[in-house]
Design a protein around this motif. Sequence first.
Motif, PDB file in Angstrom:
ATOM      1  N   ASP A 289      14.101  32.732   2.412  1.00  0.00           N
ATOM      2  CA  ASP A 289      14.792  32.415   1.161  1.00  0.00           C
ATOM      3  C   ASP A 289      15.902  31.444   1.538  1.00  0.00           C
ATOM      4  N   PHE A 290      16.275  30.584   0.605  1.00  0.00           N
ATOM      5  CA  PHE A 290      17.340  29.615   0.884  1.00  0.00           C
ATOM      6  C   PHE A 290      18.213  29.420  -0.336  1.00  0.00           C
ATOM      7  N   PHE A 291      19.370  28.827  -0.103  1.00  0.00           N
ATOM      8  CA  PHE A 291      20.280  28.452  -1.177  1.00  0.00           C
ATOM      9  C   PHE A 291      20.973  27.156  -0.806  1.00  0.00           C
ATOM     10  N   LEU A 292      21.465  26.474  -1.812  1.00  0.00           N
ATOM     11  CA  LEU A 292      22.238  25.258  -1.590  1.00  0.00           C
ATOM     12  C   LEU A 292      23.650  25.630  -1.192  1.00  0.00           C
ATOM     13  N   VAL A 293      24.313  24.709  -0.518  1.00  0.00           N
ATOM     14  CA  VAL A 293      25.679  24.922  -0.034  1.00  0.00           C
ATOM     15  C   VAL A 293      26.544  23.768  -0.514  1.00  0.00           C
ATOM     16  N   SER A 294      27.789  24.072  -0.851  1.00  0.00           N
ATOM     17  CA  SER A 294      28.731  23.014  -1.248  1.00  0.00           C
ATOM     18  C   SER A 294      28.917  22.031  -0.100  1.00  0.00           C
ATOM     19  N   ASP A 295      29.391  20.847  -0.411  1.00  0.00           N
ATOM     20  CA  ASP A 295      29.550  19.801   0.599  1.00  0.00           C
ATOM     21  C   ASP A 295      30.366  20.254   1.801  1.00  0.00           C
ATOM     22  N   ASP A 296      31.372  21.100   1.575  1.00  0.00           N
ATOM     23  CA  ASP A 296      32.201  21.566   2.679  1.00  0.00           C
ATOM     24  C   ASP A 296      31.612  22.792   3.378  1.00  0.00           C
ATOM     25  N   GLY A 297      30.498  23.308   2.860  1.00  0.00           N
ATOM     26  CA  GLY A 297      29.826  24.437   3.485  1.00  0.00           C
ATOM     27  C   GLY A 297      30.447  25.788   3.208  1.00  0.00           C
ATOM     28  N   LYS A 298      31.427  25.834   2.316  1.00  0.00           N
ATOM     29  CA  LYS A 298      32.159  27.082   2.084  1.00  0.00           C
ATOM     30  C   LYS A 298      31.628  27.914   0.933  1.00  0.00           C
ATOM     31  N   ASN A 299      30.823  27.307   0.062  1.00  0.00           N
ATOM     32  CA  ASN A 299      30.357  28.022  -1.124  1.00  0.00           C
ATOM     33  C   ASN A 299      28.845  27.940  -1.272  1.00  0.00           C
ATOM     34  N   ALA A 300      28.248  29.083  -1.589  1.00  0.00           N
ATOM     35  CA  ALA A 300      26.824  29.120  -1.894  1.00  0.00           C
ATOM     36  C   ALA A 300      26.622  28.668  -3.331  1.00  0.00           C
ATOM     37  N   ILE A 301      25.559  27.913  -3.548  1.00  0.00           N
ATOM     38  CA  ILE A 301      25.192  27.451  -4.884  1.00  0.00           C
ATOM     39  C   ILE A 301      23.793  27.992  -5.156  1.00  0.00           C
ATOM     40  N   TRP A 302      23.698  28.910  -6.097  1.00  0.00           N
ATOM     41  CA  TRP A 302      22.437  29.593  -6.365  1.00  0.00           C
ATOM     42  C   TRP A 302      21.666  28.983  -7.533  1.00  0.00           C
ATOM     43  N   THR A 303      22.094  27.821  -8.000  1.00  0.00           N
ATOM     44  CA  THR A 303      21.447  27.153  -9.128  1.00  0.00           C
ATOM     45  C   THR A 303      20.140  26.499  -8.687  1.00  0.00           C
ATOM     46  N   MET A 304      19.091  26.715  -9.466  1.00  0.00           N
ATOM     47  CA  MET A 304      17.812  26.060  -9.183  1.00  0.00           C
ATOM     48  C   MET A 304      17.785  24.735  -9.949  1.00  0.00           C
ATOM     49  N   ASN A 305      18.324  23.710  -9.328  1.00  0.00           N
ATOM     50  CA  ASN A 305      18.415  22.391  -9.955  1.00  0.00           C
ATOM     51  C   ASN A 305      17.498  21.398  -9.230  1.00  0.00           C
ATOM     52  N   ALA A 306      17.677  20.123  -9.480  1.00  0.00           N
ATOM     53  CA  ALA A 306      16.826  19.098  -8.870  1.00  0.00           C
ATOM     54  C   ALA A 306      16.939  19.106  -7.347  1.00  0.00           C
ATOM     55  N   LYS A 307      18.129  19.328  -6.830  1.00  0.00           N
ATOM     56  CA  LYS A 307      18.295  19.391  -5.368  1.00  0.00           C
ATOM     57  C   LYS A 307      17.533  20.583  -4.797  1.00  0.00           C
ATOM     58  N   TRP A 308      17.636  21.731  -5.472  1.00  0.00           N
ATOM     59  CA  TRP A 308      16.928  22.927  -5.012  1.00  0.00           C
ATOM     60  C   TRP A 308      15.424  22.652  -5.026  1.00  0.00           C
ATOM     61  N   GLN A 309      14.952  22.009  -6.079  1.00  0.00           N
ATOM     62  CA  GLN A 309      13.522  21.701  -6.187  1.00  0.00           C
ATOM     63  C   GLN A 309      13.078  20.738  -5.089  1.00  0.00           C
ATOM     64  N   ARG A 310      13.954  19.816  -4.722  1.00  0.00           N
ATOM     65  CA  ARG A 310      13.628  18.884  -3.638  1.00  0.00           C
ATOM     66  C   ARG A 310      13.486  19.639  -2.316  1.00  0.00           C
ATOM     67  N   VAL A 311      14.394  20.578  -2.068  1.00  0.00           N
ATOM     68  CA  VAL A 311      14.307  21.370  -0.835  1.00  0.00           C
ATOM     69  C   VAL A 311      13.003  22.171  -0.826  1.00  0.00           C
ATOM     70  N   ALA A 312      12.664  22.760  -1.958  1.00  0.00           N
ATOM     71  CA  ALA A 312      11.415  23.509  -2.057  1.00  0.00           C
ATOM     72  C   ALA A 312      10.217  22.599  -1.753  1.00  0.00           C
ATOM     73  N   ALA A 313      10.260  21.380  -2.241  1.00  0.00           N
ATOM     74  CA  ALA A 313       9.176  20.420  -1.990  1.00  0.00           C
ATOM     75  C   ALA A 313       9.080  20.094  -0.508  1.00  0.00           C
ATOM     76  N   ILE A 314      10.220  19.924   0.133  1.00  0.00           N
ATOM     77  CA  ILE A 314      10.225  19.671   1.590  1.00  0.00           C
ATOM     78  C   ILE A 314       9.592  20.855   2.308  1.00  0.00           C
ATOM     79  N   GLY A 315       9.981  22.051   1.910  1.00  0.00           N
ATOM     80  CA  GLY A 315       9.423  23.255   2.524  1.00  0.00           C
ATOM     81  C   GLY A 315       7.910  23.318   2.368  1.00  0.00           C
ATOM     82  N   LYS A 316       7.428  22.981   1.191  1.00  0.00           N
ATOM     83  CA  LYS A 316       5.982  23.013   0.940  1.00  0.00           C
ATOM     84  C   LYS A 316       5.261  21.969   1.795  1.00  0.00           C
ATOM     85  N   GLU A 317       5.910  20.802   1.979  1.00  0.00           N
ATOM     86  CA  GLU A 317       5.317  19.778   2.828  1.00  0.00           C
ATOM     87  C   GLU A 317       5.135  20.273   4.257  1.00  0.00           C
ATOM     88  N   LEU A 318       6.097  21.067   4.704  1.00  0.00           N
ATOM     89  CA  LEU A 318       6.045  21.559   6.083  1.00  0.00           C
ATOM     90  C   LEU A 318       5.101  22.721   6.233  1.00  0.00           C
TER      91      LEU A 318
END
Length: 125
Positions: free
Chosen positions: A96-125
């Motif tokens: 399971d994964f989550f997005l992180v704020s630019d400074d790395g201090k906060n978890a971002i649990w929103t499933m947005n375009a960035k999250w979908q891009r990461v999921a796509a990368i994962g599927k490619e691998l």
Amino acid sequence: MTVALRTLLNRSVKKMGKGMDQVVKESALEMVERAYNEGIYVQISAGHRSFEEQAVLYGQGRVYSYNGKDYSNLAKPKVTNAKPGQSYHNFGLAIDFFLVSDDGKNAIWTMNAKWQRVAAIGKEL
């Protein structure tokens, strides 16, 4: 200051735990690195899960016992339909994964375009 790739990788390795399939682990870390190179900061929140850890999650939101122990927790919502032994996490084959704020201090649990891009990368691998 932007979170370092090494920080995200180290956190991810720790969260995946021992017992991960080596190919899945390497692919997950590659996913984190590829996303980072696209300006998306992500880390792994879970990897291998013991049967007991799965029982705790399955017990959330329902009455449940496993191996003679009560894991019922009606105070929390259901988070999985997989009993111990039914989740790919139990065999080190899921993350399971989550997005992180630019400074790395906060978890971002929103499933947005960035999250979908990461999921796509994962599927490619």
